[in-house]
Design a protein around this motif. Structure first.
Motif, PDB file in Angstrom:
ATOM      1  N   ARG A  71      42.738 -78.995  -0.309  1.00 52.00           N
ATOM      2  CA  ARG A  71      41.672 -78.005  -0.253  1.00 52.00           C
ATOM      3  C   ARG A  71      42.266 -76.607  -0.296  1.00 52.00           C
ATOM      4  O   ARG A  71      43.313 -76.337   0.317  1.00 52.00           O
ATOM      5  CB  ARG A  71      40.828 -78.170   1.016  1.00 52.00           C
ATOM      6  CG  ARG A  71      40.189 -79.541   1.165  1.00 52.00           C
ATOM      7  CD  ARG A  71      39.244 -79.554   2.358  1.00 52.00           C
ATOM      8  NE  ARG A  71      38.128 -78.668   2.108  1.00 52.00           N
ATOM      9  CZ  ARG A  71      37.004 -79.040   1.495  1.00 52.00           C
ATOM     10  NH1 ARG A  71      36.860 -80.275   1.064  1.00 52.00           N
ATOM     11  NH2 ARG A  71      36.033 -78.167   1.314  1.00 52.00           N
ATOM     12  N   GLU A  73      41.251 -73.871   1.097  1.00 51.80           N
ATOM     13  CA  GLU A  73      41.276 -73.142   2.355  1.00 51.80           C
ATOM     14  C   GLU A  73      42.439 -73.538   3.255  1.00 51.80           C
ATOM     15  O   GLU A  73      42.720 -72.881   4.259  1.00 51.80           O
ATOM     16  CB  GLU A  73      39.961 -73.339   3.120  1.00 51.80           C
ATOM     17  CG  GLU A  73      39.593 -74.781   3.362  1.00 51.80           C
ATOM     18  CD  GLU A  73      38.623 -75.303   2.323  1.00 51.80           C
ATOM     19  OE1 GLU A  73      37.854 -76.203   2.662  1.00 51.80           O
ATOM     20  OE2 GLU A  73      38.643 -74.798   1.189  1.00 51.80           O
ATOM     21  N   HIS A 249      27.001 -72.860  11.875  1.00 54.41           N
ATOM     22  CA  HIS A 249      28.151 -73.267  11.070  1.00 54.41           C
ATOM     23  C   HIS A 249      28.256 -74.789  11.005  1.00 54.41           C
ATOM     24  O   HIS A 249      28.552 -75.355   9.934  1.00 54.41           O
ATOM     25  CB  HIS A 249      29.427 -72.676  11.664  1.00 54.41           C
ATOM     26  CG  HIS A 249      30.675 -73.131  10.985  1.00 54.41           C
ATOM     27  ND1 HIS A 249      31.465 -74.150  11.488  1.00 54.41           N
ATOM     28  CD2 HIS A 249      31.277 -72.724   9.837  1.00 54.41           C
ATOM     29  CE1 HIS A 249      32.489 -74.344  10.676  1.00 54.41           C
ATOM     30  NE2 HIS A 249      32.404 -73.501   9.676  1.00 54.41           N
ATOM     31  N   ASN A 253      27.816 -77.031   7.388  1.00 52.96           N
ATOM     32  CA  ASN A 253      28.861 -77.915   6.876  1.00 52.96           C
ATOM     33  C   ASN A 253      28.462 -79.379   6.946  1.00 52.96           C
ATOM     34  O   ASN A 253      29.243 -80.240   6.518  1.00 52.96           O
ATOM     35  CB  ASN A 253      30.158 -77.699   7.666  1.00 52.96           C
ATOM     36  CG  ASN A 253      30.878 -76.437   7.265  1.00 52.96           C
ATOM     37  OD1 ASN A 253      31.705 -76.435   6.367  1.00 52.96           O
ATOM     38  ND2 ASN A 253      30.558 -75.334   7.925  1.00 52.96           N
ATOM     39  N   ARG A 272      27.286 -67.831   2.414  1.00 54.26           N
ATOM     40  CA  ARG A 272      28.552 -68.211   1.778  1.00 54.26           C
ATOM     41  C   ARG A 272      29.689 -68.218   2.785  1.00 54.26           C
ATOM     42  O   ARG A 272      30.565 -69.099   2.735  1.00 54.26           O
ATOM     43  CB  ARG A 272      28.861 -67.235   0.640  1.00 54.26           C
ATOM     44  CG  ARG A 272      30.128 -67.549  -0.116  1.00 54.26           C
ATOM     45  CD  ARG A 272      30.297 -66.621  -1.305  1.00 54.26           C
ATOM     46  NE  ARG A 272      29.182 -66.724  -2.226  1.00 54.26           N
ATOM     47  CZ  ARG A 272      29.044 -65.971  -3.308  1.00 54.26           C
ATOM     48  NH1 ARG A 272      29.952 -65.043  -3.586  1.00 54.26           N
ATOM     49  NH2 ARG A 272      28.012 -66.122  -4.101  1.00 54.26           N
ATOM     50  N   GLN A 273      29.717 -67.285   3.718  1.00 53.20           N
ATOM     51  CA  GLN A 273      30.808 -67.239   4.697  1.00 53.20           C
ATOM     52  C   GLN A 273      30.789 -68.455   5.614  1.00 53.20           C
ATOM     53  O   GLN A 273      31.847 -69.001   5.945  1.00 53.20           O
ATOM     54  CB  GLN A 273      30.701 -65.960   5.533  1.00 53.20           C
ATOM     55  CG  GLN A 273      31.074 -64.686   4.797  1.00 53.20           C
ATOM     56  CD  GLN A 273      29.946 -64.144   3.939  1.00 53.20           C
ATOM     57  OE1 GLN A 273      28.903 -64.775   3.801  1.00 53.20           O
ATOM     58  NE2 GLN A 273      30.142 -62.980   3.351  1.00 53.20           N
ATOM     59  N   ARG A 275      29.830 -71.422   4.984  1.00 54.86           N
ATOM     60  CA  ARG A 275      30.110 -72.694   4.317  1.00 54.86           C
ATOM     61  C   ARG A 275      31.579 -73.069   4.376  1.00 54.86           C
ATOM     62  O   ARG A 275      31.943 -74.196   4.036  1.00 54.86           O
ATOM     63  CB  ARG A 275      29.661 -72.612   2.855  1.00 54.86           C
ATOM     64  CG  ARG A 275      28.144 -72.717   2.684  1.00 54.86           C
ATOM     65  CD  ARG A 275      27.743 -72.574   1.247  1.00 54.86           C
ATOM     66  NE  ARG A 275      26.285 -72.638   1.097  1.00 54.86           N
ATOM     67  CZ  ARG A 275      25.644 -72.322  -0.032  1.00 54.86           C
ATOM     68  NH1 ARG A 275      26.329 -71.920  -1.094  1.00 54.86           N
ATOM     69  NH2 ARG A 275      24.337 -72.400  -0.091  1.00 54.86           N
ATOM     70  N   HIS A 276      32.425 -72.166   4.796  1.00 57.10           N
ATOM     71  CA  HIS A 276      33.838 -72.483   4.925  1.00 57.10           C
ATOM     72  C   HIS A 276      34.024 -73.493   6.051  1.00 57.10           C
ATOM     73  O   HIS A 276      33.525 -73.319   7.152  1.00 57.10           O
ATOM     74  CB  HIS A 276      34.636 -71.213   5.225  1.00 57.10           C
ATOM     75  CG  HIS A 276      36.068 -71.315   4.854  1.00 57.10           C
ATOM     76  ND1 HIS A 276      36.947 -72.147   5.513  1.00 57.10           N
ATOM     77  CD2 HIS A 276      36.789 -70.703   3.888  1.00 57.10           C
ATOM     78  CE1 HIS A 276      38.146 -72.029   4.979  1.00 57.10           C
ATOM     79  NE2 HIS A 276      38.079 -71.172   3.995  1.00 57.10           N
ATOM     80  N   ARG A 277      34.746 -74.566   5.787  1.00 55.42           N
ATOM     81  CA  ARG A 277      34.870 -75.638   6.770  1.00 55.42           C
ATOM     82  C   ARG A 277      35.719 -75.234   7.970  1.00 55.42           C
ATOM     83  O   ARG A 277      35.525 -75.747   9.071  1.00 55.42           O
ATOM     84  CB  ARG A 277      35.463 -76.898   6.121  1.00 55.42           C
ATOM     85  CG  ARG A 277      34.524 -77.542   5.117  1.00 55.42           C
ATOM     86  CD  ARG A 277      35.035 -78.881   4.651  1.00 55.42           C
ATOM     87  NE  ARG A 277      34.103 -79.513   3.737  1.00 55.42           N
ATOM     88  CZ  ARG A 277      33.070 -80.262   4.112  1.00 55.42           C
ATOM     89  NH1 ARG A 277      32.859 -80.464   5.406  1.00 55.42           N
ATOM     90  NH2 ARG A 277      32.267 -80.803   3.234  1.00 55.42           N
ATOM     91  N   ASP A 278      36.670 -74.358   7.775  1.00 51.64           N
ATOM     92  CA  ASP A 278      37.481 -73.887   8.882  1.00 51.64           C
ATOM     93  C   ASP A 278      36.670 -72.872   9.678  1.00 51.64           C
ATOM     94  O   ASP A 278      36.316 -71.808   9.174  1.00 51.64           O
ATOM     95  CB  ASP A 278      38.773 -73.261   8.366  1.00 51.64           C
ATOM     96  CG  ASP A 278      39.780 -73.026   9.481  1.00 51.64           C
ATOM     97  OD1 ASP A 278      39.399 -72.429  10.503  1.00 51.64           O
ATOM     98  OD2 ASP A 278      40.945 -73.434   9.326  1.00 51.64           O
ATOM     99  N   VAL A 281      38.213 -69.210  10.133  1.00 55.47           N
ATOM    100  CA  VAL A 281      38.169 -68.424   8.902  1.00 55.47           C
ATOM    101  C   VAL A 281      36.733 -68.010   8.595  1.00 55.47           C
ATOM    102  O   VAL A 281      36.471 -66.884   8.156  1.00 55.47           O
ATOM    103  CB  VAL A 281      38.778 -69.218   7.735  1.00 55.47           C
ATOM    104  CG1 VAL A 281      38.667 -68.437   6.433  1.00 55.47           C
ATOM    105  CG2 VAL A 281      40.234 -69.548   8.022  1.00 55.47           C
ATOM    106  N   ALA A 282      35.770 -68.906   8.834  1.00 55.48           N
ATOM    107  CA  ALA A 282      34.362 -68.591   8.563  1.00 55.48           C
ATOM    108  C   ALA A 282      33.879 -67.450   9.450  1.00 55.48           C
ATOM    109  O   ALA A 282      33.216 -66.518   8.981  1.00 55.48           O
ATOM    110  CB  ALA A 282      33.503 -69.838   8.780  1.00 55.48           C
TER     111      ALA A 282
END
Length: 407
Positions: A71, A73, A249, A253, A272-273, A275-278, A281-282
């Motif tokens: 991935r 990320e 969050h 996910n 969009r922010q 949707r980051h799995r981490d 970081v999100a």
């Protein structure tokens, strides 16, 4: 030549030599740091090393990252781990000396993944022996005894300590939100479907000269409706918003068609922010995108902007809207009633989540609450884990529709 081994690298072991042992230790480090590295990635990395020049550090890095990371990320965390594990043991001392010569005394702000990587690196070091414990006294006090888990479920988010908030966030990440599925206008082919598909049947009959040998069948596609969250991040909601964003969050996910907007003095789309799995970081991306955290509140203007710019894009197909705010508007409820009414008419269900409902003696006295309350379908508390679990149950009930419910 590859840099000398650090103290973390394993000694010579087995027929594979030190490189195989080091690769195994590196894979364990990545797994402890949170990367999904298993036997398949380890074997692929070992095979890739046979095709590159081991003495070239760049080739070694590229080969391991291409085979052990899947991935995008995870690239940053892998690069950090590679630089720390396959490093020169003297490099840290030289860097510290150069920093002192240049007058650099304050360390740079760590990236989101640095803390997890540091904890993973600590896993390789032996833990200091614990001091001998004194024998406990034979005293049992059962006064006000309660399960820690049950106490955490009912504790108000605002009263939690840092450790209790971390435990609450772990519980929130486990919540699953199975919204009731709704039929759509689309159909899919299904041999056991309840409806005959005459178009597909006629198309299949062309293969047999127009003779119908089998009737194709189809079934209507069923999907959960979109979920739209509008969360207040003003000063009065800051503590609750921090932990509710963890909830949003986890939902974003776990399923598709989840849209999240934050508002204080302005409206910001953070779909969009999140949707980051981490998670770290999100949340850092959200912090950069939102300029008005813990500021004032302009609920009416924010809802009006959402109705004009975003409602037609995200409120189709029976969307459910979660409006998370305490209703305390800085503008004195100017235009708030009209904006809430339009929002309620544009979605299937408008659920207002208000942390002020934690008080048993709550009364809708403020102008903002009185303006919004007639136009919402449900009015629910959101101040602890129990209230979030109740919300999940309500959203998952297929019988729920438009209804008024107070605290």
């Amino acid at each position: 030549m590859i840099p000398p081994k650090s103290a973390l690298l394993l000694p010579q072991a087995g027929p594979g030599g030190a490189l195989a042992a080091n690769l195994l230790a590196f894979g364990r480090l990545l797994r402890r740091a949170g990367l999904p590295v298993g036997p398949t990635e380890m074997l692929a990395g070992a095979e890739a090393l046979t095709a590159v020049e081991i003495g070239d550090r760049a080739q070694l890095h590229a080969a391991l990252r291409a085979t052990m990371v899947h991935r995008h990320e995870h690239f940053f965390l892998f690069d950090q781990a590679f630089g720390l594990f396959w490093r020169d043991p003297e490099a840290g001392r030289h860097a510290a000396a150069m920093a002192l010569m240049e007058g650099v005394t304050e360390p740079a702000k760590p990236k989101p993944a640095d803390r997890r990587l540091a904890e993973a690196m600590q896993g390789d070091r032996p833990k200091p022996p614990k001091p001998p414990e004194e024998p406990p006294e034979d005293r049992v006090d059962m006064t006000f005894t309660v399960s820690e888990r049950e106490r955490l479920q009912s504790m108000d988010f605002e009263a939690m300590s840092a450790a209790e908030l971390a435990a609450a966030k772990r519980e929130i990440s486990k919540l699953v939100l199975p919204l009731d599925a709704r039929p759509t206008r689309r159909f899919r082919t299904d041999t056991g479907g309840p409806m005959a598909d005459m178009r597909a049947t006629t198309r299949k009959s062309l293969r047999t000269g127009g003779e119908i040998l089998d009737i194709a069948r189809r079934r209507r596609v069923v999907r959960p409706p979109p979920l739209v969250a509008l969360c207040d991040i003003s000063g009065s909601m800051a503590r609750y918003a921090q932990i509710l964003i963890h909830f949003l969050h986890a939902i974003a996910n776990d399923r598709d068609r989840v849209h999240t907007f934050l508002f204080g003095t302005r409206l910001t789309n953070v779909t969009r922010q999140l949707r980051h799995r981490d998670a770290e970081v999100a949340f850092e991306a959200v912090a950069k995108a939102v300029p008005d955290w813990s500021g004032g509140t302009r609920i009416g203007d924010s809802l009006d902007l959402f109705n004009r710019l975003w409602s037609r894009r995200v409120l189709g197909q029976g969307a459910v809207v979660l409006l998370i705010t305490d209703g305390l508007d800085r503008e004195g409820a100017r235009g708030l009633s009209e904006a809430t009414d339009r929002l309620q008419k544009s979605c299937r269900r408008l659920i207002w989540l208000n942390p002020l409902l934690r008080y048993a003696a709550f009364q809708p006295k403020s102008q903002g609450i009185r303006a919004m309350l007639p136009h919402v379908d449900e009015f629910r508390p959101v101040h602890n884990l129990t209230s979030l679990r109740d919300l999940v149950s309500v959203l998952s009930d297929p019988r729920a529709g438009r209804m008024r419910s107070a605290a």
